[in-house]
Design a protein around this motif. Structure first.
Motif, mmCIF file in Angstrom:
data_model
loop_
_atom_site.group_PDB
_atom_site.id
_atom_site.type_symbol
_atom_site.label_atom_id
_atom_site.label_comp_id
_atom_site.label_asym_id
_atom_site.label_seq_id
_atom_site.Cartn_x
_atom_site.Cartn_y
_atom_site.Cartn_z
ATOM 1 N N ARG A 76 0.831 -1.203 0.000
ATOM 2 C CA ARG A 76 0.000 0.000 0.000
ATOM 3 C C ARG A 76 0.867 1.254 0.000
ATOM 4 O O ARG A 76 0.641 2.187 -0.751
ATOM 5 N N ASP A 77 1.888 1.256 0.861
ATOM 6 C CA ASP A 77 2.629 2.500 1.092
ATOM 7 C C ASP A 77 3.751 2.784 0.096
ATOM 8 O O ASP A 77 4.076 3.949 -0.127
ATOM 9 N N THR B 231 2.300 4.462 -3.162
ATOM 10 C CA THR B 231 1.428 5.612 -2.890
ATOM 11 C C THR B 231 2.178 6.770 -2.227
ATOM 12 O O THR B 231 1.758 7.913 -2.336
ATOM 13 N N MET B 232 3.297 6.478 -1.587
ATOM 14 C CA MET B 232 4.090 7.587 -1.043
ATOM 15 C C MET B 232 4.814 8.306 -2.182
ATOM 16 O O MET B 232 5.105 9.497 -2.102
ATOM 17 N N TYR C 47 2.196 10.531 -3.385
ATOM 18 C CA TYR C 47 2.008 11.584 -2.366
ATOM 19 C C TYR C 47 2.981 12.747 -2.620
ATOM 20 O O TYR C 47 2.582 13.901 -2.751
ATOM 21 N N SER D 185 -3.008 10.254 -2.764
ATOM 22 C CA SER D 185 -2.345 9.030 -2.303
ATOM 23 C C SER D 185 -3.351 8.067 -1.676
ATOM 24 O O SER D 185 -3.252 6.856 -1.857
ATOM 25 N N TRP D 186 -4.355 8.584 -0.990
ATOM 26 C CA TRP D 186 -5.333 7.686 -0.367
ATOM 27 C C TRP D 186 -6.284 7.067 -1.376
ATOM 28 O O TRP D 186 -6.750 5.936 -1.193
ATOM 29 N N ALA E 7 -4.430 4.290 -2.505
ATOM 30 C CA ALA E 7 -4.101 3.315 -1.445
ATOM 31 C C ALA E 7 -5.308 2.557 -0.905
ATOM 32 O O ALA E 7 -5.142 1.510 -0.277
ATOM 33 N N ARG F 288 -10.823 13.156 5.503
ATOM 34 C CA ARG F 288 -9.800 13.212 6.561
ATOM 35 C C ARG F 288 -8.453 13.645 5.980
ATOM 36 O O ARG F 288 -7.721 14.438 6.563
ATOM 37 N N VAL G 223 -5.643 16.787 7.249
ATOM 38 C CA VAL G 223 -4.493 16.156 7.918
ATOM 39 C C VAL G 223 -3.201 16.462 7.157
ATOM 40 O O VAL G 223 -2.193 16.887 7.746
ATOM 41 N N ASN G 224 -3.235 16.286 5.848
ATOM 42 C CA ASN G 224 -1.995 16.456 5.096
ATOM 43 C C ASN G 224 -1.689 17.912 4.785
ATOM 44 O O ASN G 224 -0.523 18.273 4.599
HETATM 45 C C1 DA2 Z 1 -0.935 5.123 2.643
HETATM 46 N N1 DA2 Z 1 -1.001 6.480 2.261
HETATM 47 C C2 DA2 Z 1 -1.646 6.811 1.058
HETATM 48 C C3 DA2 Z 1 -0.444 7.436 2.990
HETATM 49 N N2 DA2 Z 1 -0.017 7.145 4.094
HETATM 50 N N3 DA2 Z 1 -0.354 8.633 2.443
HETATM 51 C C4 DA2 Z 1 0.344 9.690 3.063
HETATM 52 C C5 DA2 Z 1 -0.477 10.357 4.109
HETATM 53 C C6 DA2 Z 1 0.086 10.185 5.451
HETATM 54 C C7 DA2 Z 1 -0.733 10.834 6.517
HETATM 55 N N4 DA2 Z 1 -0.128 10.529 7.787
HETATM 56 C C8 DA2 Z 1 -2.180 10.374 6.540
HETATM 57 O O1 DA2 Z 1 -2.503 9.553 7.385
HETATM 58 O O2 DA2 Z 1 -2.992 10.831 5.740
#
Ligand code: DA2
Length: 288
Positions: A173-174, A177-178, A181, A215-216, A219, A268, A272-273
């Motif tokens: 996942r990460d 997607t990072m 991001y 990114s979400w 993900a 969210r 947050v971001n």
């Molecule tokens: C898994 N994915 C897509 C990510 N972690 N993306 C970056 C966002 C990180 C941030 N702490 C958040 O929780 O949105």
């Protein structure tokens, strides 16, 4: 190796985390429990049954671990870019790195942070899924008394490997997607900032918010699988592995299962971001 990037990553991550945790709890419940009829139903039932505190279940461990997790993500990202492009954070404004370099550095940060994140994320998800209200006489007791008890019970009942349940799905996942991001963030900042200048606060907020959403969106399918795998060890082991989890989830709930929690997670992800990147940029400018 500039340590400021690690410290800035930690502080900015903590700010974003507190803001987004209630939404995260709703997302995790929607992904792993089929009893809720939607976001509103889930929120109302958490509030009625568990009070406002229900939204903050499982938050203490992420707060403690964000120091490691986010500083690894931002620190590795920035230092990987330094290795690839031989430019520091400030110099990159005048000489922007290529998107390929940004993507590779983001994937490296995502890959390494996933391993630090795995046990903490597992504990968070298990605690967020406890629907019992806080201890009242006669009410059923939750399975785990708190994060330490949860970690110790998983260790005893499922072995040390149990603490890494769902870690493969988390890494898959990460890692890409990072990359997405950081490309989204840097791309939007570059687009709306005059050559050689630092992006304005408004640009950082909007670029950070959209980076979170982009990114979400990418993900979410693996996020659903990861959360289900993490819950799987609790009572009965239903899934034989990640692929089996994907196939049986689709068979039972259709393709829509891969998008569970997407709406609440996007809502969210923006604030947050936005906050995460704003504090990250300002801390680095302040120290720089
Ligand atoms: C898994 N994915 C897509 C990510 N972690 N993306 C970056 C966002 C990180 C941030 N702490 C958040 O929780 O949105």
């Amino acid at each position: 190796m500039p340590v400021e990037e690690f410290v800035a990553g930690w502080i900015s991550g903590a700010a974003g985390l507190v803001l987004g945790h209630p939404f995260d709890t709703v997302k995790v419940r929607l992904q792993t429990q089929t009893t809720y009829r939607g976001i509103a139903d889930c929120m109302v039932r958490i509030y009625r049954h568990e009070s406002l505190l229900g939204f903050f279940k499982g938050m203490s461990f992420p707060i403690a671990s964000i120091a490691v997790v986010n500083s690894v993500l931002f620190g590795v990202y920035s230092n990987a870019l330094l290795l690839l492009t031989a430019t520091s954070h400030q110099e990159r404004r005048a000489q922007p790195p290529s998107y390929m370099h940004i993507f590779l550095a983001g994937c490296t940060g995502g890959f390494l942070q996933a391993y630090c994140l795995a046990p903490f994320d597992l504990i968070k998800v298990r605690l967020q899924n406890q629907t019992e209200p806080r201890a009242q006489p006669g009410s059923p007791r939750p399975r785990y008394k708190g994060p330490m008890h949860c970690a110790a019970s998983i260790f005893q009942e499922e072995g040390p490997r149990g603490l890494f349940r769902g870690a493969w799905a988390l890494t898959l996942r990460d890692t890409p997607t990072m990359g997405i991001y950081f490309i989204t963030y840097e791309g939007l900042c570059h687009q709306y900032t005059p050559e050689g200048q630092n992006p304005s606060s408004a640009t950082v907020l909007v670029a950070g918010g959209f980076a979170g959403i982009a990114s979400w969106v990418a993900a979410t399918p693996l996020d659903v699988i990861k959360s289900r795998m993490q819950m799987d060890g609790l009572r009965y082991k239903v899934y034989r592995g990640m692929l089996d989890c994907m196939v049986s989830s689709v068979r039972q709930e259709g393709l829509g299962v891969f998008f569970r929690g997407l709406t609440i997670n996007s809502a969210r992800a923006f604030p947050v971001n936005a906050v995460t990147f704003l504090s990250y940029e300002y801390l680095l400018r302040w120290w720089g």
